[in-house]
Structures are given as C-alpha cells and as structure tokens.
Design a protein around this motif. Structure first.
Motif, short mmCIF file in Angstrom:
data_model
loop_
_atom_site.label_atom_id
_atom_site.label_comp_id
_atom_site.label_asym_id
_atom_site.label_seq_id
_atom_site.Cartn_x
_atom_site.Cartn_y
_atom_site.Cartn_z
N VAL A 135 0.84 -1.20 0.00
CA VAL A 135 0.00 0.00 0.00
C VAL A 135 0.87 1.25 0.00
O VAL A 135 0.59 2.24 -0.69
N ASP A 136 1.95 1.21 0.75
CA ASP A 136 2.85 2.36 0.80
C ASP A 136 3.55 2.62 -0.53
O ASP A 136 4.02 3.74 -0.77
N ASN A 137 3.62 1.61 -1.40
CA ASN A 137 4.31 1.76 -2.69
C ASN A 137 3.38 2.13 -3.84
O ASN A 137 3.81 2.21 -4.98
N ILE A 138 2.11 2.36 -3.54
CA ILE A 138 1.15 2.67 -4.61
C ILE A 138 1.51 3.99 -5.26
O ILE A 138 1.71 5.00 -4.59
N GLY A 139 1.59 3.97 -6.59
CA GLY A 139 1.83 5.17 -7.36
C GLY A 139 0.60 5.54 -8.17
O GLY A 139 -0.16 6.43 -7.83
N ARG A 140 0.31 4.78 -9.23
CA ARG A 140 -0.86 5.02 -10.07
C ARG A 140 -2.06 4.26 -9.51
O ARG A 140 -1.99 3.06 -9.26
N ARG A 141 -3.17 4.97 -9.33
CA ARG A 141 -4.33 4.34 -8.73
C ARG A 141 -4.94 3.26 -9.65
O ARG A 141 -5.42 2.24 -9.18
N GLU A 142 -4.88 3.50 -11.00
CA GLU A 142 -5.44 2.50 -11.90
C GLU A 142 -4.68 1.18 -11.80
O GLU A 142 -5.27 0.09 -11.78
N ALA B 17 -2.94 0.13 -9.20
CA ALA B 17 -3.18 -0.47 -7.89
C ALA B 17 -4.54 -1.17 -7.86
O ALA B 17 -4.68 -2.27 -7.31
N ALA B 18 -5.56 -0.53 -8.46
CA ALA B 18 -6.89 -1.14 -8.47
C ALA B 18 -6.87 -2.43 -9.29
O ALA B 18 -7.49 -3.44 -8.91
N PHE B 19 -6.16 -2.39 -10.42
CA PHE B 19 -6.06 -3.60 -11.26
C PHE B 19 -5.39 -4.73 -10.48
O PHE B 19 -5.84 -5.89 -10.52
N ILE B 20 -4.32 -4.42 -9.77
CA ILE B 20 -3.59 -5.44 -9.03
C ILE B 20 -4.47 -6.02 -7.91
O ILE B 20 -4.50 -7.23 -7.68
N ALA B 21 -5.21 -5.15 -7.22
CA ALA B 21 -6.08 -5.63 -6.15
C ALA B 21 -7.17 -6.54 -6.71
O ALA B 21 -7.51 -7.57 -6.11
N ASN B 22 -7.74 -6.14 -7.87
CA ASN B 22 -8.75 -6.99 -8.51
C ASN B 22 -8.17 -8.36 -8.85
O ASN B 22 -8.81 -9.40 -8.66
N ALA B 23 -6.96 -8.35 -9.40
CA ALA B 23 -6.31 -9.60 -9.78
C ALA B 23 -6.11 -10.49 -8.56
O ALA B 23 -6.30 -11.71 -8.62
N MET B 24 -5.77 -9.89 -7.44
CA MET B 24 -5.56 -10.67 -6.22
C MET B 24 -6.88 -11.28 -5.74
O MET B 24 -6.94 -12.43 -5.33
N LEU B 25 -7.95 -10.50 -5.82
CA LEU B 25 -9.26 -11.02 -5.42
C LEU B 25 -9.69 -12.19 -6.30
O LEU B 25 -10.33 -13.13 -5.85
N ILE C 249 -6.15 -1.07 -0.03
CA ILE C 249 -5.88 -0.34 -1.28
C ILE C 249 -7.04 0.59 -1.62
O ILE C 249 -6.83 1.73 -2.06
N ALA C 250 -8.27 0.11 -1.41
CA ALA C 250 -9.44 0.96 -1.69
C ALA C 250 -9.41 2.21 -0.82
O ALA C 250 -9.72 3.32 -1.28
N ALA C 251 -9.04 2.06 0.43
CA ALA C 251 -8.96 3.22 1.32
C ALA C 251 -7.89 4.20 0.84
O ALA C 251 -8.06 5.42 0.92
N GLY D 213 -12.04 9.56 -5.86
CA GLY D 213 -13.45 9.62 -6.21
C GLY D 213 -14.02 8.24 -6.47
O GLY D 213 -13.30 7.24 -6.57
N PRO D 214 -15.37 8.18 -6.59
CA PRO D 214 -16.04 6.89 -6.72
C PRO D 214 -15.67 6.13 -7.98
O PRO D 214 -15.63 4.90 -7.98
N ASP D 215 -15.41 6.83 -9.09
CA ASP D 215 -15.05 6.11 -10.32
C ASP D 215 -13.73 5.36 -10.16
O ASP D 215 -13.52 4.32 -10.79
N ALA D 216 -12.82 5.90 -9.37
CA ALA D 216 -11.51 5.27 -9.18
C ALA D 216 -11.60 4.02 -8.33
O ALA D 216 -10.86 3.06 -8.54
N VAL D 217 -12.51 4.02 -7.38
CA VAL D 217 -12.54 2.94 -6.41
C VAL D 217 -13.78 2.05 -6.55
O VAL D 217 -13.84 0.97 -5.98
N GLY D 218 -14.76 2.47 -7.34
CA GLY D 218 -16.02 1.74 -7.44
C GLY D 218 -15.88 0.29 -7.85
O GLY D 218 -16.35 -0.62 -7.15
N PRO D 219 -15.24 -0.02 -9.01
CA PRO D 219 -15.10 -1.42 -9.42
C PRO D 219 -14.36 -2.27 -8.40
O PRO D 219 -14.69 -3.44 -8.19
N LEU D 220 -13.37 -1.68 -7.75
CA LEU D 220 -12.64 -2.44 -6.74
C LEU D 220 -13.53 -2.75 -5.55
O LEU D 220 -13.52 -3.85 -5.01
#
Length: 931
Positions: free
Chosen positions: A443-450, A452-460, A479-481, A487-494
């Motif tokens: 989480v501390d290494n997150i740079g681009r939100r897109e 990070a969201a993709f990686i979290a989805n892949a893990m799920l 990661i969602a936090a 905004g909601p568009d960035a975190v909604g799918p996750l």
C-alpha cells in the motif's frame, strides 16, 4: 606411492609379525574374488586381475587389502603406484617393482645397478630382459604378488616392461593385480590387457550399499544413510569427505566440499576443455544438455563433444541424453570451489539460454535464484510465474524465495506493489503476520491508482476462498482506502469486487448491500456503472424478488467490451449462470466474455474452464444431459490433473453439477464414486458445500437412501436461508425434499415445502422455478387441484427451455390421469413424457413414464373374462360395488376420486345393459365366460 615388500623368507619358512588386512566396508565380495586367485598362483600358474572403478571408489585400498591377505598366504608382495607427475619419466613404475624385487633376490652385500640406467633405446632389450629375470628369480623363491596401482598413469616404458613379461610368466607362481581408473584413455601404444600378463579377471568397483555407507559415516542404517549414499553414489572417498559436514538437520543433497571440487577440477586438466565442461555441468545441473554445456563452457561443439565423451567414460557425467554430473555431492563441491561472482554470472547466462530455448519456467527461475546481485530485468515475470506455480503445488517457501529475488530488481511502483502482494499471499501460508507487513508495504508503494486497483482486482480473482480470500479482501480494502481520494469512479469497481469476494467467502449472512449502494450513486465511468449493475443483479437474486429485474441488470453488466472480470469471480459466476441458464443469448455473450486468451487469474482453474462450465450448465438446464455431462467430464479431468477438484470452488461446482447430471441419466455408480472423492469438510464455502449437499441428497433419494437424502436437502435449504439466499432457482432443493417427504410418509412436510416453493417461485416469476413448484404442488394435492397444478406446470414449462422439468411434469400428470381412470388422456400425456425424457437422456424418468404408459394402455384393454367389453378398471370397480362397497370406499381403496368411480360405474351399467347398482351382481355373473 610407497613400495610394499613382504620380508618373509618363502624358502626357509621363517615368519615375522604380520599386519592385519585393513577393514573395507562393503568390499568383501571383491576381496573374495581376488583371494580365489591365490590357489592358482600358489599352484604354479600365473593369474591376473584388473580392478577398475571411478575416482575415489577405493581401488588403492582394495589392492592394499588384497596384498595384506596375499602376504598372509605366503606371497612375496611388491606394489608400485603410477603417478601423474611421473608419467613422463621412463621406467618410474618398473623401477619401483625392480627395487622391491632386488630386495628379495639379490645378495644384500652386493652392489646394485639402478634399473633406470638400463632403460632407454640403447639398452632396451637388456633392460626388458633384466626386468624379466628379476620377476623370474623372485618367483623362483616362492609365489609372487605384483600389484600396480593406477596403472593408467604408468609411463610408457614401464607399461612395455609389464607387456614384455606377459607371456613369459605363464608357468610361474605369479599373481598380477592392476588397478585402473574406469574409462581412462589407453596410454600410448600399450593397452591394459597387454600388461595383465594373461587373461585377467576384471573386477569393477561399484558404489557401496546403504549398510556400508552407514558404517563409513558412523550412522545407524536408515533413511539418512540411504540419502547420503544416493548423494555420493556410495563412493567411499566422497562418503569420507561428506562425514564431517553432516551436521544435524543438514540435507545431504545440498552438501559439498570445495576441496573435492578443486581436486576434480585439477584432474580434468589432463583432458582438453574438460575443466570448462565440468564447471558448465555444475552450473546447469539437471538442465544439462550438450548444446547448453558447450555454450556455457564457451567451447565449440566439435571440441566439446570429445570432452563430454571422456567425462562420461570416467563416470564424472551420466551416460544419458542429459550429461549431468553423476552425484549431487560432486556438483555441490564444484560449485563451492567456484567464486561467487563467477557462479552468479554463469547462472544468469544459463537462465538466459534456457529461456531462449523455451525451457520450463521453473527451470529458468531456478537459475535466476542463484544469480544473486546480477540485474536481470526480464527475469521478474519468470520469477512471478514460477512462484505462482510453486504456490499452486503447495510449495509456499519456494514461492517466497522467487518473489524475494524478484524484489531485488529495479521495479516500477506498480510492479513492486504486484510482487509484494503476491509475496504476501505466499508468506501467508507459513507466516501470516509477515504477510500483513507485506500488504502494508505494498500500500505504501502505490503510485498510479489504476494500476493499484487492477492489481487488487487480480488478487481477489486469484485466491479461491477460505483464509486466502480473507487475505485478498483485507489487502483490497486497504488499497481501496488508499485510492478513495480519487473519487467513486476510481474505487467503485474495486469495491464491487471486494463486496463479491466478501459475500462469497462468508459462511454467514453477506455484508449489507446498502452499505455500497450509496457509493455507487454518482458513478459515471462505464466500467464502474457495469460493476454497479452486476451488484444490483446480485442483490436482486439474493432477495429472490424479480427474475426480470435480475436479468436486466445482468444484461447491463454484460454490455461492456472489457473481459468481464466480475464474471470470473466464483461467487458471481455461480449465481449468474444459475439465472442466465434459460437465456440463450445471454449465455452466448457470457461465454464469449469468459473465453479469454490469457491464463485465468486463479491458478487452480484451467484455461477455458469457465466458458466450458457455463455452456455445460446451460445444456443441463435445457435438458441436454448427454452433452452437458461431456462438458462436465472433460473439465473435471483437467481439474483432476491439477489436483484441484476437491479444493477449488469451480472444481467442486463442476463435480456437483456432474453428479446431478449423472443422477438424471441414471448413472448412480459413477455419481457415488465421484462423491466419495469429495471433501465435505474442506468444502465449507456457501456454494461449494451447498451444491455438494444438494447433489448428494438427490443421489441418496434416487438410490433408496431416502431419509439421508432428505436430511441433505433440508441442510442445503438451511444454509441458503442462513446466507439470505431466497432465489428459488439456485438449487431446487424444496421440490426434491417434498418428494422425499412423501416417500417417507410425511405428507404435511411435503405440503409445506411445496407451498413454500410455489410462494418463492411466484415471487421470482421465471418459468422454470414456477413450473417446478407447480409440479411439486400437484404431487401433494388431490383430485382436481392436483390436475390443475400439473396442467399449469406444463403450460409454464412449455414456454421455457427446461425440457427435463417439462418431461417430469408430463409424467406426473399422465400418472395422475391414469389413476383417475382417464386412460385415453393419460396415454397421450405419457407418450409425450416418454419421448421427451428419452430425448433428454433421462433413463430413470423414461422408464417410469414408459411403465405408466403400458399400464394406461392395459387399462383400456377389455378384460379377458367378460363378454360385455368392460375395461379392467371398470370391471374392478363394478366387482367392488357389487360386493357392497360405497363409492367413497372404492375411491379410497383405488386412490381415485369419487367422480372417477362414478364415471367408471356409469360405463359399466351401460355396457352391461342394467339400470343401476342393484342389478350388478347378476349381470356380472352372466358376463363371465363359462359362467
């Protein structure tokens, strides 16, 4: 290289104290073969033997032991040793033997002529003759034991001397024992057999057995001693080198000695290019091949071939298509003798060469692990994929090693997050607190939100269930936090994927849907809106309120052009296929979305498994049982190959659907065998365990274990209720439980289940659940209500693809019509039931419908014992009425309605030509033939 002489005087018989033969564990058979030659030589006839073996196999020790035994038997013993450093000196070995023999034959006071003074071209014949006379004179005094150790290293002149006496000592009491390195190239012009003097006994020293190895190592016989013998090939020299390094807990296959490596490397210098090939073979390990060794050694293939050939003959390399070093201890020793930087660079080169030839990813990664401190950017993907495979195979520690090595590379923030989360999963298997630290680091290494969201989805998507899923949900939540500020568009799918994973992994009620609903209201991104539609569909399905709304939401979720990750989530996939099975267009769209070229996120799921399973579920829903079973069976074999049938939710779902399919096909033994393999304790997820319970309940009821099947079906319903699942089409457990209750005589329970099923199906509004519920209701009701329910069921199911359920409803209606005396109607209804059930392949249902059809046709056939053409049913009812039974009593006895009894009696009165019941007895008596 000492020369040993037996000082005992064989003529006078005087004796001196004798040295005991050294103890050689495991060499008793070889020594026995040598001592069997003693009587031959003692009898006056020359004998010879050649001891051959690989480096360190104990040739010299065996020769010395044989010499000691020979001395004890009365032989004069003379031993010489060939030396690599003296092989260029003429007469070196012959001089050793000559000096020893002069000690026996010459007058001690007489001056000696050094034998080397007679060697060379000028005095060749005299020197050879002199050597022969020394041997002959010594043999004249008594039996003579001549031993030449390492004869392959003897100089040419000495070999010529031995060859010279070959035919000249045949009638003398001489025993010649030579030792040679196996496979060593013959020295110049004299072959080994030419030096033996006569036809020799060739004795090959092989590796020691477990017991001898244990004795050398000072161990009790057992697994550890056996492993040590395997690591060294039972080579005594290597076993002695291994012994001081065998500390408690050490793996013998991981041990080595730099001294052994140095010695072996030095000895290979005798052969061109062999040292380079030796190092290359140590680096390559099990990946050794001719071309790889040549490339790693930097040697032209034409030069590499003779070097490899020589090393194979010397037993340094295996004689196989993979010329690996013969023993792991030797390989480790060569590596230990190699500087670390050299070793790392060579492993990096080996990894590159293997990758270019398409070697298995695990083998490339094995070399990348050893290429420490070497930057290999392309190796990150290899290490990650190999870690994924290792984790799938249950090797969490190996997976962690691969990923920690990947972190040594210079990574972008996105790739570092991905590697850290993958490492968290691997470490979670062995050290959960360490995994939590890795997640926070990611989480501390997150740079681009897109990213990070993709990686979290892949893990799920990659973690099946249970504790692994809890780790994925925790990581995705963090990661969602972290992304919430976007905004909601960035975190909604996750958030949507997290919600699905949370709902599917819980054994209890799912999280509240409205907790997410407020966050979706302002969504504008198309992908985010499709995620919202997917969750709306899920909530509608769970509530069981409206099939129309659920299908509309699913259609919106399927409308995008992306690859539909949501539909790959196990929980969502299961519900979606259950709802969409009766919607062919949506099934096609779903299968196209799921049929992606990349490997599935979940390593347990074979490529193409989800569309195959979805298609099989749709075929089963349409009553095409044979084709559905083919889909399920082919997929199940692929899960079996991965060992994931009983652990992966998709594998368990596939197995349960196949059992259900086999029950309808009448393949009860196959279904029982498959269920016996399943782990009902491990499969505690909502859908995996529920589907298994449902499938087992159906099988038990079908095979006569009705009480147990009934309990399974009720348990299935309780689990669904506990999870808040009200969708009646997920598994139609109530319909089968009601049938089981009827069979058990629990009519009230059956009626209650049927009413509940109808209420849920009516609320949902889809044709299949409604038709199934109405069919069940027709079984628990009587008279006209039962017929009306079954007729409605047939109407509803006729408008759906549910062919098997329609065949079931037709069979029940035909049976009811037959019992009520409506044989003509029953015949038509049952004829349709037989045709449809046979088309589905449902053999048990087809047999039952066919039996009912035959019964109905018999009912229309006039009884053979009356002349007025009464049917069997009319005759039966007329006889009972003539006996004084009331219409109600007849209806109860024959399971008919009173109206049906009345109709049959009216027909009987008409055919008998009587006005009513009072005349029945006489009319029936007259109608019997011969009456």
């Amino acid at each position: 290289m000492d020369t040993e002489v037996n000082p005992e005087n064989p003529v006078s018989g005087a004796s001196v104290p004798k040295r005991p033969a050294p103890r050689l564990p495991g060499r008793e058979p070889e020594l026995s073969r040598l001592t069997r030659l003693f009587p031959v030589a003692l009898g006056g006839t020359a004998a010879s033997a050649v001891l051959v073996g690989e480096f360190g196999m104990g040739k010299s020790a065996t020769l010395r032991a044989a010499a000691a035994l020979a001395a004890d038997s009365g032989f004069t013993v003379a031993i010489a040793t060939g030396s690599r450093l003296e092989s260029h000196l003429p007469g070196g070995v012959a001089r050793q033997l000559a000096d020893a023999l002069q000690n026996v034959t010459a007058d001690p006071a007489a001056p000696r002529t050094p034998y080397t003074e007679q060697c060379g071209p000028a005095g060749e014949s005299e020197a050879l003759e002199h050597f022969f006379h020394l041997v002959r004179d010594a043999a004249g005094r008594g039996p003579l034991f001549l031993g030449i150790d390492n004869v392959h290293l003897a100089d040419a002149w000495s070999m010529r001397c031995l060859a010279y006496i070959r035919h000249r000592v045949l009638d003398l009491p001489v025993l010649i024992i030579l030792t040679a390195l196996i496979g060593h190239p013959p020295h110049r012009e004299v072959a080994l057999l030419e030096m033996a003097g006569c036809t020799p006994a060739t004795i090959t020293l092989n590796g020691l057995g477990d017991a001898a190895a244990a004795e050398i190592l000072g161990l009790a016989p057992g697994e550890l001693a056996s492993t040590c013998r395997e690591a060294t090939g039972g080579n005594p020299y290597l076993l002695h080198a291994l012994r001081p390094r065998l500390l408690p807990g050490a793996d013998p296959h991981a041990l080595g000695s730099s001294l052994i490596g140095q010695v072996l490397h030095t000895r290979m210098h005798e052969f061109p290019h062999a040292p380079a090939i030796l190092h290359a073979a140590a680096i390559a390990g099990e990946d050794a091949s001719f071309d790889l060794l040549a490339q790693l050694a930097g040697v032209d293939e034409l030069d590499a071939l003779p070097a490899i050939d020589t090393m194979v003959r010397l037993h340094v390399l295996d004689n196989s298509s993979r010329p690996v070093l013969s023993y792991s201890f030797v390989r480790n020793s060569v590596l230990k003798d190699m500087p670390q930087t050299t070793r790392a660079v060579n492993h990096a080169r080996a990894a590159k060469l293997l990758a270019e030839t398409g070697a298995p990813i695990e083998r490339v990664a094995a070399h990348l692990l050893e290429a420490t401190a070497i930057r290999i950017p392309w190796g990150v993907d290899v290490l990650r994929l190999s870690a994924r495979n290792a984790l799938f195979a249950g090797e969490a520690e190996l997976a962690s090693r691969h990923l920690r090595r990947a972190l040594d590379e210079r990574l972008s923030s996105g790739r570092r997050v991905a590697v850290l989360l993958q490492l968290a999963h691997a470490e979670f298997q062995v050290d959960p607190p360490a995994a939590a630290v890795r997640v926070r680091e990611a989480v501390d290494n997150i740079g681009r939100r897109e990213t990070a969201a993709f990686i979290a989805n892949a893990m799920l998507l990659s973690l099946c269930g249970g504790q692994d899923a809890r780790l994925a949900i925790s990581a995705a939540g963090q990661i969602a936090a972290r992304l919430d500020a976007g905004g909601p568009d960035a975190v909604g799918p996750l958030l949507s994927m997290t919600y699905l994973a949370e709902a599917g992994s819980r054994l209890g009620p799912p999280p509240e849907f409205r907790d997410f609903e407020e966050q979706w209201a302002p969504l504008t991104d198309p992908a985010a809106r499709r995620s919202r539609s997917a969750l709306l569909a899920l909530d509608t399905v769970r509530s069981g309120e409206s099939a129309q709304d659920a299908i509309a939401h699913f259609a919106d979720a399927l409308a995008g052009d992306d690859d539909g990750d949501l539909f790959e989530q196990h929980y969502f996939f299961t519900l979606a296929t259950a709802v969409l099975a009766d919607e062919p267009a949506h099934v096609d769209r779903l299968c196209r979305i799921l049929d992606v070229e990349r490997e599935p996120w979940d390593v347990h799921v074979p490529q193409g498994a989800l569309p195959t399973l979805a298609r099989g579920i749709a075929l089963q829903a349409g009553g095409d049982l044979q084709r559905a079973s083919v889909h399920f069976e082919s997929l199940l074999r692929r899960f079996d190959e991965r060992g994931a049938t009983t652990t992966c939710p998709v594998g368990v779902l596939c197995a349960a659907k196949l059992v259900e399919c086999w029950v309808d096909l009448g393949r009860f033994e196959a279904a029982t065998s498959l269920l016996d393999r399943m782990d009902f304790v491990a499969s505690q997820g909502l859908f995996t365990h529920t589907y298994l319970l449902y499938a087992r309940g159906r099988l038990r009821v079908a095979t006569g274990y009705t009480r147990f099947g009934f309990e399974d079906l009720l348990s299935c319903g309780r689990r669904l209720a506990h999870h808040g699942m009200r969708f009646p089409g997920f598994v139609p457990w109530r319909a089968h439980a009601a049938r089981a209750a009827l069979a058990l005589g629990q009519a009230e329970d059956a009626a209650r289940l049927a009413e509940e099923d109808l209420s849920a199906a009516t609320r949902w509004g889809a044709a299949r659940p409604l038709g199934t519920a109405l069919t069940t209701l027709g079984l628990v009701r009587e008279d006209d209500e039962a017929e009306r329910s079954l007729t409605k069921a047939i109407t509803a199911l006729s408008a759906s693809p549910a062919r098997l359920q329609l065949a079931t409803a037709l069979t029940e209606l035909g049976s009811l019509q037959s019992r009520h005396g409506q044989s003509e109607k029953a015949i038509e209804t049952l004829r349709q039931a037989v045709e449809l059930s046979e088309h589905c392949g449902a053999r048990p249902l087809a047999r039952r419908a066919a039996e009912e059809l035959r019964s109905s046709r018999r009912a229309l056939t006039p009884a053979k014992d009356n002349e007025h053409g009464l049917t069997r049913q009319e005759s039966r009812i007329a006889v009972m009425a003539a006996q004084g039974l009331t219409n109600r009593e007849i209806a109860t006895a024959l399971h008919l309605t009173r109206r049906t009894v009345e109709l049959h009696l009216s027909g009987a009165y008409r055919k008998l030509g009587i006005p009513g019941r009072a005349e029945l007895g006489g009319a029936l008596a007259k109608s019997h033939r011969g009456g």
